[in-house]
Design an enzyme around this catalytic site. Structure first.
Site, PDB file in Angstrom:
ATOM      1  N   SER A 145      28.237  43.638  46.198  1.00 24.62           N
ATOM      2  CA  SER A 145      27.429  42.921  45.220  1.00 24.62           C
ATOM      3  C   SER A 145      26.066  42.467  45.733  1.00 24.62           C
ATOM      4  O   SER A 145      25.225  42.076  44.942  1.00 24.62           O
ATOM      5  CB  SER A 145      28.207  41.737  44.677  1.00 24.62           C
ATOM      6  OG  SER A 145      28.580  40.879  45.722  1.00 24.62           O
ATOM      7  N   HIS A 169      32.587  45.108  40.292  1.00 20.55           N
ATOM      8  CA  HIS A 169      31.263  45.484  39.780  1.00 20.55           C
ATOM      9  C   HIS A 169      31.184  46.962  39.387  1.00 20.55           C
ATOM     10  O   HIS A 169      30.128  47.439  38.974  1.00 20.55           O
ATOM     11  CB  HIS A 169      30.174  45.189  40.826  1.00 20.55           C
ATOM     12  CG  HIS A 169      29.861  43.733  40.966  1.00 20.55           C
ATOM     13  ND1 HIS A 169      29.050  43.055  40.094  1.00 20.55           N
ATOM     14  CD2 HIS A 169      30.283  42.812  41.877  1.00 20.55           C
ATOM     15  CE1 HIS A 169      28.952  41.788  40.463  1.00 20.55           C
ATOM     16  NE2 HIS A 169      29.696  41.610  41.543  1.00 20.55           N
ATOM     17  N   LYS A 193      33.160  40.811  34.098  1.00 21.53           N
ATOM     18  CA  LYS A 193      31.835  41.383  34.327  1.00 21.53           C
ATOM     19  C   LYS A 193      31.500  42.365  33.196  1.00 21.53           C
ATOM     20  O   LYS A 193      31.241  41.916  32.088  1.00 21.53           O
ATOM     21  CB  LYS A 193      31.771  41.957  35.725  1.00 21.53           C
ATOM     22  CG  LYS A 193      31.878  40.790  36.732  1.00 21.53           C
ATOM     23  CD  LYS A 193      31.701  41.133  38.170  1.00 21.53           C
ATOM     24  CE  LYS A 193      31.568  39.837  38.965  1.00 21.53           C
ATOM     25  NZ  LYS A 193      32.560  39.688  40.020  1.00 21.53           N
TER      26      LYS A 193
HETATM   27  C1  LIG Z   1      33.482  38.661  40.579  1.00 19.82           C
HETATM   28  C2  LIG Z   1      34.323  39.236  41.635  1.00 19.82           C
HETATM   29  C3  LIG Z   1      35.667  38.867  41.764  1.00 19.82           C
HETATM   30  C4  LIG Z   1      36.288  37.784  40.942  1.00 19.82           C
HETATM   31  O1  LIG Z   1      36.545  38.181  39.635  1.00 19.82           O
HETATM   32  P1  LIG Z   1      36.907  37.049  38.553  1.00 19.82           P
HETATM   33  O2  LIG Z   1      37.642  37.796  37.517  1.00 19.82           O
HETATM   34  O3  LIG Z   1      35.602  36.529  38.043  1.00 19.82           O
HETATM   35  O4  LIG Z   1      37.723  36.036  39.230  1.00 19.82           O
HETATM   36  C5  LIG Z   1      36.416  39.498  42.730  1.00 19.82           C
HETATM   37  N1  LIG Z   1      35.877  40.435  43.539  1.00 19.82           N
HETATM   38  C6  LIG Z   1      34.582  40.800  43.449  1.00 19.82           C
HETATM   39  C7  LIG Z   1      34.044  41.842  44.357  1.00 19.82           C
HETATM   40  C8  LIG Z   1      33.762  40.206  42.501  1.00 19.82           C
HETATM   41  O5  LIG Z   1      32.484  40.565  42.427  1.00 19.82           O
END
Ligand SMILES: *Cc1c(COP(=O)(O)O)cnc(C)c1O
Length: 364
Positions: free
Chosen positions: A153, A181, A212
């Site tokens: 990210s 992502h 997301k």
């Molecule tokens: C956003 C994210 C998460 C967490 O996901 P949520 O459903 O918002 O708890 C886990 N791993 C990565 C790589 C993320 O970017």
């Protein structure tokens, strides 16, 4: 919408994870609204006792179909998947969990809940992964779990899942990819990183999130029926925490349907991404290693990134800086995230702001 109010000011949003703009999709909003009348506001229990509603199963069935896997399981959040499943897949002192050094914090927390030994390899360094696997094999580890982010990210680069699967297979290791992502973004129609590399049948655990690109909330796992049975019997985060209210499950189902039936959102996301990146590069900005809609605009030192962000904000563009200690001292940047709902005019306006501010600050 991708144009939003920030502290009372209308701005072009460039740091939301709502890649496909699905959180504003009428069909998804409608599905969430309509189910309230028949199913009520809450599920009343954890899934494993009385919190299963038809809509939870329907969402999982549709998701497994979309991802071309046997089965899927939806958790409360992506964090709950990593914290609940990783430590169960390799729980004991005789096991080992091997991670890319840049893995997400929720993976790190999941690993902390296991007694397994830990191995780390340099970011995307397959030679090092091979060495760590070889060592684990030599030491006679019982279960070997290789865990990686799919899309990283900070830089928007992608894990070489094809090579990771190949190496893991050589050593009889399990593979686990956190595609938070990449879900809805990578692969045809946004089916995820497995499809992107054509290894959807080789990755043992593909996890992701509805928070997301899907525009809702909730963690997801897709894989074999055996994996899913194991996951719901063992993950304490899933077993011991209340299930999503029906409107969340209905929105998840609708989001997967929209992704399968309306490829235009996914196509638009990539068109926007490619245009934005090309124009930034044309102006002389360095966008690093990005291969995805996460496009960092490299600035060098922290004060330059902060300056670029605040000048852009004055010109109506919301894009936040990422500075030390999140990234190395000389790698401060603005991290932009593309959105399928932005028009060409929006992008041009944002690009003009970047160009003007970038020149003022002598970044370009
Ligand atoms: C956003 C994210 C998460 C967490 O996901 P949520 O459903 O918002 O708890 C886990 N791993 C990565 C790589 C993320 O970017």
């Amino acid at each position: 919408t991708p144009r939003c109010n920030v502290d009372g000011k209308k701005m072009i949003m460039l740091c939301s994870n709502n890649y496909l703009n699905l959180s504003n999709h009428p069909r998804i909003i409608g599905a969430a609204r309509d189910i309230l009348d028949t199913h009520g506001a809450g599920s009343g229990s954890v899934r494993a006792i009385a919190g299963n509603m038809d809509i939870h199963f329907e969402a999982e069935r549709k998701l497994a179909e979309f991802k071309d896997r046997e089965a899927s399981l939806i958790y409360q959040t992506g964090f709950a998947v990593n914290a609940g499943l990783i430590p169960q897949l390799a729980p004991g002192r005789e096991d080992i969990i091997i991670s890319d050094e840049l893995n997400h914090g929720s993976i790190i927390d999941g690993v902390r809940l296991s007694h397994a030994a830990r191995g780390v390899f340099k970011h995307k360094d397959m030679g090092e992964l091979d060495d760590v696997l070889k060592k684990a094999d030599r030491e006679g580890k019982r279960r070997i779990l290789v865990v990686t982010d799919g899309v990283f990210s900070m830089d928007g680069d992608v894990a070489p899942m094809d090579q990771i699967c190949k190496l893991a297979m050589e050593y009889g290791a399990m593979t686990y990819v956190d595609d938070a992502h990449g879900e809805g973004v990578l692969g045809h129609h946004g089916k995820g990183i497995g499809h992107h590399f054509g290894v959807e049948d080789k990755v043992d655990v593909e996890m992701g999130t509805f928070s997301k690109a899907f525009g809702v909330v909730g963690g997801l796992v897709a894989g074999s029926q055996d994996l899913i049975n194991f996951a719901y019997n063992k993950s304490r985060t899933w077993l011991l925490s209340g299930s999503h209210p029906p409107q969340v499950a209905a929105a998840q189902l609708a989001a997967v349907e929209v992704l399968s039936e309306e490829p235009e959102h996914w196509e638009r996301l990539w068109e926007n991404t490619n245009y934005f990146k090309k124009e930034l590069n044309g102006m002389g900005f360095d966008t690093g290693e990005s291969e995805t809609p996460i496009t960092p605009v490299m600035c060098g030192e922290s004060h330059k990134a902060k300056g670029l962000s605040s000048r852009c904000a004055e010109m109506g563009v919301f894009a936040l800086p990422i500075v030390f200690p999140m990234v190395a001292r000389d790698k401060a940047r603005i991290r932009t995230m593309m959105n399928a709902g932005l028009t060409k005019e929006d992008l041009d306006e944002a690009l003009n702001a970047f160009e003007k501010a970038g020149r003022e600050l002598k970044i370009i």
